[in-house]
Design a protein around this motif. Structure first.
Motif, PDB file in Angstrom:
ATOM      1  N   VAL A 119       0.843  -1.211   0.000  1.00  0.00           N
ATOM      2  CA  VAL A 119       0.000   0.000   0.000  1.00  0.00           C
ATOM      3  C   VAL A 119       0.873   1.253   0.000  1.00  0.00           C
ATOM      4  N   TYR A 120       1.905   1.260   0.866  1.00  0.00           N
ATOM      5  CA  TYR A 120       2.753   2.452   0.974  1.00  0.00           C
ATOM      6  C   TYR A 120       3.517   2.681  -0.333  1.00  0.00           C
ATOM      7  N   GLY A 121       4.039   1.575  -0.925  1.00  0.00           N
ATOM      8  CA  GLY A 121       4.816   1.727  -2.155  1.00  0.00           C
ATOM      9  C   GLY A 121       3.973   2.241  -3.296  1.00  0.00           C
ATOM     10  N   SER A 122       2.727   1.758  -3.392  1.00  0.00           N
ATOM     11  CA  SER A 122       1.846   2.218  -4.462  1.00  0.00           C
ATOM     12  C   SER A 122       1.519   3.694  -4.320  1.00  0.00           C
ATOM     13  N   VAL A 123       1.243   4.124  -3.060  1.00  0.00           N
ATOM     14  CA  VAL A 123       0.930   5.537  -2.831  1.00  0.00           C
ATOM     15  C   VAL A 123       2.157   6.409  -3.062  1.00  0.00           C
ATOM     16  N   ALA A 124       3.323   5.928  -2.589  1.00  0.00           N
ATOM     17  CA  ALA A 124       4.556   6.728  -2.741  1.00  0.00           C
ATOM     18  C   ALA A 124       4.906   6.924  -4.208  1.00  0.00           C
ATOM     19  N   LYS A 125       4.568   5.934  -5.085  1.00  0.00           N
ATOM     20  CA  LYS A 125       4.860   6.050  -6.511  1.00  0.00           C
ATOM     21  C   LYS A 125       4.053   7.192  -7.131  1.00  0.00           C
ATOM     22  N   ASP A 126       2.795   7.361  -6.653  1.00  0.00           N
ATOM     23  CA  ASP A 126       1.976   8.454  -7.170  1.00  0.00           C
ATOM     24  C   ASP A 126       2.356   9.794  -6.560  1.00  0.00           C
ATOM     25  N   VAL A 127       2.814   9.775  -5.288  1.00  0.00           N
ATOM     26  CA  VAL A 127       3.137  11.026  -4.578  1.00  0.00           C
ATOM     27  C   VAL A 127       4.499  11.568  -5.015  1.00  0.00           C
ATOM     28  N   GLY A 128       5.401  10.690  -5.533  1.00  0.00           N
ATOM     29  CA  GLY A 128       6.766  11.109  -5.889  1.00  0.00           C
ATOM     30  C   GLY A 128       6.801  12.306  -6.811  1.00  0.00           C
ATOM     31  N   LEU A 134       6.565  20.018  -5.774  1.00  0.00           N
ATOM     32  CA  LEU A 134       6.550  20.850  -4.557  1.00  0.00           C
ATOM     33  C   LEU A 134       7.948  21.389  -4.245  1.00  0.00           C
ATOM     34  N   LYS A 135       8.950  20.529  -4.379  1.00  0.00           N
ATOM     35  CA  LYS A 135      10.325  20.958  -4.117  1.00  0.00           C
ATOM     36  C   LYS A 135      10.751  22.062  -5.075  1.00  0.00           C
ATOM     37  N   ALA A 136      10.394  21.899  -6.377  1.00  0.00           N
ATOM     38  CA  ALA A 136      10.742  22.924  -7.364  1.00  0.00           C
ATOM     39  C   ALA A 136      10.061  24.252  -7.032  1.00  0.00           C
ATOM     40  N   ALA A 137       8.781  24.150  -6.630  1.00  0.00           N
ATOM     41  CA  ALA A 137       8.058  25.381  -6.270  1.00  0.00           C
ATOM     42  C   ALA A 137       8.683  26.056  -5.059  1.00  0.00           C
ATOM     43  N   GLN A 138       9.094  25.261  -4.070  1.00  0.00           N
ATOM     44  CA  GLN A 138       9.729  25.844  -2.873  1.00  0.00           C
ATOM     45  C   GLN A 138      11.055  26.503  -3.215  1.00  0.00           C
ATOM     46  N   GLU A 139      11.831  25.868  -4.118  1.00  0.00           N
ATOM     47  CA  GLU A 139      13.106  26.467  -4.521  1.00  0.00           C
ATOM     48  C   GLU A 139      12.872  27.793  -5.247  1.00  0.00           C
ATOM     49  N   ASN A 140      11.839  27.812  -6.097  1.00  0.00           N
ATOM     50  CA  ASN A 140      11.516  29.052  -6.815  1.00  0.00           C
ATOM     51  C   ASN A 140      11.087  30.142  -5.842  1.00  0.00           C
ATOM     52  N   LEU A 141      10.281  29.734  -4.838  1.00  0.00           N
ATOM     53  CA  LEU A 141       9.854  30.707  -3.818  1.00  0.00           C
ATOM     54  C   LEU A 141      11.045  31.257  -3.042  1.00  0.00           C
ATOM     55  N   ALA A 142      12.009  30.383  -2.732  1.00  0.00           N
ATOM     56  CA  ALA A 142      13.194  30.835  -1.994  1.00  0.00           C
ATOM     57  C   ALA A 142      13.987  31.858  -2.807  1.00  0.00           C
TER      58      ALA A 142
END
Length: 487
Positions: A119-128, A134-142
């Motif tokens: 269950v965790y692996g399947s969800v993590a594959k979609d969340v990746g 999100l990381k790119a957006a945070q870097e742009n905000l910084a």
């Protein structure tokens, strides 16, 4: 979305945490395990990327760190092929925690863990991908925030320059007023300095003489202090001629032999007594001769309670007059309520005159006479009889005896300061003269007493004015001209 899979994962980890070595040993003991147990261990081996055989399962169960491998498994990096393999186990309708738990409670927790991994692996594959965005957006905000901070710093520099220019402008505008005020102040100081020099010109001779006297006093201070301490400790019981012999014939030669600087004509009363206090004592009834003045100094400056040999009653009269305003209590050892009155005086800080004692002193007074204080927390106590009483620092004890030549024990002599007030011939002559003048010429006696009081008041006022003047000059960092009250 990832948080939805966390409860199942946490529940599986909790089930693993309760497994003991005994549970693992039970699983290892199977030579041919039940099908569901074998399926569960095969699923675990598949997740761990190990051969899905019972022999490999037993080998891994024998590893001391097997449970830590499951709990610390890198669940965020499971690829699709591994998830497909795990999915084959989860798709089996028999592969459920309830079914496995009926066969083995230890295998139940591992079953839950395998299913939670899928269950965790399947969800993590979609969340990746979402995490990456999100990381790119945070870097742009910084970056944007850094650019904003840089612009704000540049603006702050400009505003600081504007403020600096404004401050310089205001400082330049006020400079004229400051210089004008300083000029006025300097003119006032100059005028006061001229007045001060003119007014104090006549004091130069007296001040120079005073400085010479102070320098001589300071040079002789070690020996004078030694002689005064010896006199205060040992000379009390002796008459005046014996006291002079002690100082001039015994102590002074020893001081000179040891090369300790001391005054040639050492005077105990002049060294420790304040002239204004001596005049007050004379007004209060203490005879004006040097012997009585020495006794007054020992009574008021000694650390031990004074025990006064007073056959003529002079000490009693003086003490009564001196301590009258302080609520003096006069009592005797034979009084029935002596202990109660003494306890009250000690507690409330009232002076006590214990009059007309004999050679024996009541044992009740021993702790008080020896100043055997008891410190308890922040309290200072003294024992009187069987009772501990609060001791007030304002308390004073005076003891007198009418015996002309008492014989006190060494213990009493060490606890009390014995002071001999017995009047000799020279003292009687001076007192008789005062009595004759008082009876024959009461007007002269009154005039003399008035003059003594006026001189005492004038001396106190002069000292107060001098101290006030010095304090005024010192308050302005030693610069006399800065004091506006100098006239």
């Amino acid at each position: 979305e990832l948080e939805k899979a966390l409860p199942a994962l946490q529940e599986a980890e909790a089930a693993l945490n309760v497994l003991t070595k005994k549970d693992i040993s039970v699983l290892k003991a199977y030579s041919k395990p039940p099908p569901l147990v074998e399926m569960t261990l095969s699923g675990v081996m598949t997740v761990l990327k190990r051969p899905a055989t019972w022999e490999e399962s037993k080998k891994q169960l024998g590893d001391a760190n097997f449970m830590m491998k499951l709990l610390n498994y890198d669940k965020d990096n499971m690829d699709d092929p591994l998830l497909k393999k795990i999915g084959k186990f989860s798709a089996d309708p028999e592969f459920t925690p309830e079914s496995v738990g009926k066969v083995s409670s230890a295998a139940k927790g591992m079953c839950m863990w395998v299913r939670a991994m899928e269950v965790y692996g399947s969800v993590a594959k979609d969340v990746g991908p979402k995490r990456a965005r999100l990381k790119a957006a945070q870097e742009n905000l910084a970056k944007k925030q850094a650019a904003l901070a840089s612009a704000q710093e540049q603006l702050a520099v400009v505003l600081a320059k504007v403020k600096s220019l404004r401050d310089k402008y205001e400082e330049s505008m006020s400079c004229k007023k400051v210089l004008k005020d300083e000029l006025t102040d300097l003119e006032g100081k100059l005028q006061r300095a001229e007045k001060l020099v003119t007014g104090l010109a006549g004091e130069r001779t007296r001040w120079e003489a005073s400085i010479g006297g102070y320098e001589k006093f300071l040079a002789s201070l070690p020996g004078d202090t030694l002689l005064a301490a010896a006199f205060l400790s040992y000379a009390g019981p002796f008459p005046s001629e014996f006291r002079d012999e002690l100082v001039k014939g015994t102590w002074m030669p020893q001081v000179k032999l040891l090369n300790i600087p001391a005054s040639e004509n050492f005077d105990f009363s002049g060294f420790l007594a304040d002239p204004s206090n001596v005049r007050d004592w004379n007004i209060q009834g203490l005879p004006a001769d040097s012997f009585s003045t020495e006794n007054g100094v020992m009574v008021t400056r000694g650390r031990r309670w004074p025990l006064m040999i007073d056959p003529q009653g002079q000490a009693v009269r003086w003490i009564k007059n001196m301590e009258a305003k302080s609520g003096l209590k006069v009592m005797s050892l034979s009084a029935s309520d002596m202990v109660r009155q003494l306890e009250s005086a000690v507690q409330f800080g009232r002076p006590v005159l214990l009059a007309d004692i004999m050679e024996e002193i009541d044992p009740v007074l021993e702790p008080l006479l020896a100043k055997a204080f008891i410190r308890r927390n922040n309290q200072l106590l003294v024992k009187i009889g069987d009772k501990e009483v609060d001791f007030s620092p304002e308390f004073k004890l005076y003891i007198t005896t009418k015996l002309s030549n008492p014989n006190y024990t060494p213990e009493v002599s060490t606890k009390a300061m014995i002071v001999n007030f017995a009047v000799k011939e020279s003292g009687l002559e001076a007192q008789l003269l005062n009595t004759v003048v008082k009876n024959e010429r009461p007007d002269l006696d009154k005039q003399k007493n008035d003059l003594v009081v006026k001189v005492c008041i004038a001396t106190s006022c002069l000292r107060g004015v001098q101290c006030s003047d010095l304090a005024l000059h010192t308050a302005v960092f030693g610069n006399c001209r800065a004091a506006p009250r100098v006239k």
